[in-house]
Motif scaffolding. Structure first.
Motif, mmCIF file in Angstrom:
data_model
loop_
_atom_site.group_PDB
_atom_site.id
_atom_site.type_symbol
_atom_site.label_atom_id
_atom_site.label_comp_id
_atom_site.label_asym_id
_atom_site.label_seq_id
_atom_site.Cartn_x
_atom_site.Cartn_y
_atom_site.Cartn_z
ATOM 1 N N ILE A 127 8.302 -0.142 -1.642
ATOM 2 C CA ILE A 127 7.016 -0.259 -1.808
ATOM 3 C C ILE A 127 6.741 -1.233 -3.064
ATOM 4 N N ILE A 128 7.404 -0.651 -4.020
ATOM 5 C CA ILE A 128 7.325 -1.543 -5.450
ATOM 6 C C ILE A 128 7.826 -2.928 -5.146
ATOM 7 N N SER A 129 8.939 -3.150 -4.695
ATOM 8 C CA SER A 129 9.701 -4.389 -4.773
ATOM 9 C C SER A 129 8.955 -5.350 -3.499
ATOM 10 N N GLY A 130 8.647 -4.676 -2.641
ATOM 11 C CA GLY A 130 7.467 -5.363 -1.642
ATOM 12 C C GLY A 130 6.351 -5.670 -1.973
ATOM 13 N N THR A 366 5.405 -2.479 5.101
ATOM 14 C CA THR A 366 4.681 -2.043 6.399
ATOM 15 C C THR A 366 5.164 -0.656 7.061
ATOM 16 N N LEU A 367 6.804 -0.584 6.909
ATOM 17 C CA LEU A 367 7.319 0.652 7.393
ATOM 18 C C LEU A 367 6.932 1.978 6.755
ATOM 19 N N PRO A 368 7.176 2.117 5.535
ATOM 20 C CA PRO A 368 7.083 3.542 4.887
ATOM 21 C C PRO A 368 5.353 3.745 4.757
ATOM 22 N N PHE A 369 4.529 2.796 4.549
ATOM 23 C CA PHE A 369 3.125 2.861 4.984
ATOM 24 C C PHE A 369 2.939 3.302 6.255
ATOM 25 N N GLY A 370 3.723 2.686 7.303
ATOM 26 C CA GLY A 370 3.270 3.148 8.861
ATOM 27 C C GLY A 370 3.969 4.558 9.039
ATOM 28 N N ALA A 371 5.035 4.966 8.486
ATOM 29 C CA ALA A 371 5.684 6.280 8.717
ATOM 30 C C ALA A 371 4.654 7.280 8.324
ATOM 31 N N THR A 372 3.757 7.133 7.202
ATOM 32 C CA THR A 372 2.750 7.823 6.814
ATOM 33 C C THR A 372 1.534 7.767 7.464
ATOM 34 N N ILE A 373 0.878 6.677 7.708
ATOM 35 C CA ILE A 373 -0.503 6.759 8.093
ATOM 36 C C ILE A 373 -0.423 6.419 9.614
ATOM 37 N N ASN A 374 0.450 5.571 10.373
ATOM 38 C CA ASN A 374 0.656 5.160 11.623
ATOM 39 C C ASN A 374 1.191 5.980 12.476
#
Ligand code: ASP
Length: 481
Positions: A127-130, A366-374
């Protein structure tokens, strides 16, 4: 030297067959051994189990191993408190008896530990590099917004399918309420939506790392990444290089861990099958009693995964859904067997980037974000379960109450962690939103672990589709076109 290489998903699929045979040949039984008695006696006060009950267990020390229901039936005669879910789980966990399985079980645990080990550093660096990369061209808001819109729309569609099926088939009508399982000591979460929002901002980021509080870690990483793009050139270049190099290292570690996937998944599935096969009567009763409910959940999940999401991929991204499905197969199988979208995250990222061709900038965000909220599968399950419980209690929920269920499931899924059986606690919030009895959860406890496998795979499948949709909308050319 060139050698014949079998694709990872095939390796996993091949591992599933011997794993199932192994599980059937060596089913799990239950027995109080000297060691397990000691452990139970030591931790009994934590579960408020009386000394009398503990000493009663001594009687079973010399007995032959039993199947789960026989074992519990005997023990419950004298100590009915073991009817309560948490106490029962504690007892069963300590009394599991499967010496042959223990030769392979450790491989599954080791694999899970490796997956869990990589989650926090992977989320942090990706997430930081993204965000640093996206933030530098001022695209962060746009990509973030697209991601959130995708999550809301797909979750909404999943809920609509679930509500439609559960109202049509009415699996809860006529279900015996004499709850076979009492939800007893499950700690029902009292967190409101405001509390969940508040948890996004950690008081202490190191505590958040240690406790794996994903929402906090994501929020902190986004802020950190964004402000990297706002500092002086020298620091900006240094930090961007540093975090993207660290991310590369994490991906290399991921590739290394993935090599163990077939063996790890073999062990996890062997254990799952062995635990079920130990008590065929229980399985049969479960299928008879919960068959309709399970069919509605799995049917709803199948419609979402095989019709809705491929349709979205086709219409909005013009990619080949089946090609994408094949690209992420190994991640889906990992989600299925580990029942955790967080544990599958490293594989999902690897597949979406290397096989589907989504840039690291988009998938890392999107993926780490998704793994948590989606959690499309989870929201569908929560709605179907809530209405099923209402039906079993003979309550006909009017449309406005069903809308409340819709909204609370949507909000609650944001706060759910991508870990096994996370939904179970979250359902308590959905049930209390419409004043349904929390004990109703006892109805679905037994079938939950099986349904968890399916909904977790759908959660991960939807995350991977999100990465594709956002990448295409940003003009990327993918390998699945
Ligand atoms: N096990 C699910 C996941 O990790 C969450 C749930 O229990 O629904 O995605």
């Amino acid at each position: 030297m060139k050698y014949f290489k079998i694709a990872l998903h095939w390796q996993i699929i091949f591992a599933l067959i011997p794993a199932s045979v192994f599980g059937i040949l060596y089913p799990t039984k239950y027995k109080i051994t000297y060691d397990s008695y000691e452990k139970i006696a030591k931790d009994a006060p934590k579960y408020s189990i009386s000394e009398q009950c503990v000493s009663h267990l001594q009687i079973f020390r010399s007995k032959e191993p039993h199947s789960e229901s026989q074992f519990l039936a005997e023990i419950k005669k004298e100590c009915p408190i073991f009817l309560e879910y948490e106490k029962k789980e504690f007892l069963l966990k300590n009394a599991r008896y499967n010496p042959i399985l223990s030769y392979v079980e450790w491989m599954g645990e080791l694999f899970l530990r490796l997956l869990k080990m990589i989650i926090v550093p992977l989320i942090l660096t990706s997430i930081i590099s993204g965000t640093a990369g996206i933030g530098a061209n001022g695209n962060l808001g746009r990509i973030g917004l697209k991601t959130i819109i995708y999550y809301l729309i797909t979750s909404g569609l999943a809920i609509v399918v679930g509500l439609f099926l559960v109202n049509l088939i009415k699996p809860g009508m006529g279900t015996e309420i004499g709850l076979t399982e009492s939800a007893g000591q499950i700690e029902f979460t009292e967190t409101s939506f405001a509390d969940s929002l508040m948890q996004i901002v950690p008081e202490n980021i190191f505590k958040a790392f240690a406790m794996q509080e994903m929402l906090s870690i994501i929020a902190f990483s986004m802020l950190f990444g964004y402000f990297i793009s706002r500092v002086g050139r020298k620091s900006r270049e240094f930090l961007t290089d540093f975090f993207s190099s660290a991310f590369d290292v994490m991906m290399k570690i991921t590739t290394f861990i993935i090599k163990f996937a077939p063996v790890g998944i073999f062990a996890i599935i062997a254990k799952t099958v062995a635990d079920q096969a130990g008590d065929p009567e229980k399985l049969l009763l479960l299928v008879q009693g919960m068959g309709k409910f399970a069919a509605v959940v799995v049917g709803g999940l199948a419609i979402h995964a095989l019709i809705t999401l491929p349709f979205i991929l086709k219409i909005f991204s013009r990619v080949k859904p089946f090609k994408h499905f094949r690209a992420v197969q190994a991640a889906l199988l990992t989600a299925f067997s580990t029942r955790s979208s967080a544990a599958a995250l490293s594989l999902t990222m690897e597949s979406v980037e290397n096989k589907s061709g989504v840039s690291n900038k988009i998938s890392g965000f999107t993926l780490p974000f998704g793994a948590t909220i989606n959690m499309n599968g989870t929201v569908l399950y929560e709605c179907v379960a809530a209405i099923f419980i209402a039906q079993a209690y003979g309550i006909d929920l009017p449309l406005n109450e069903q809308i409340i269920i819709f909204l609370s499931a949507l909000l609650v899924s944001i706060g759910s962690a991508g870990v096994p059986m996370a939904s179970l606690l979250m359902i308590s919030i959905v049930l209390s939103a419409v004043d349904l009895p929390l004990e109703g959860i006892g109805l679905i406890l037994a079938i939950d672990p099986i349904l968890d496998m399916f909904r977790t795979s759908v959660n991960v499948w939807s995350d991977s589709c999100c990465a594709v949709v956002v990448a295409k909308s940003e003009g990327e050319t993918l390998k699945i076109q």
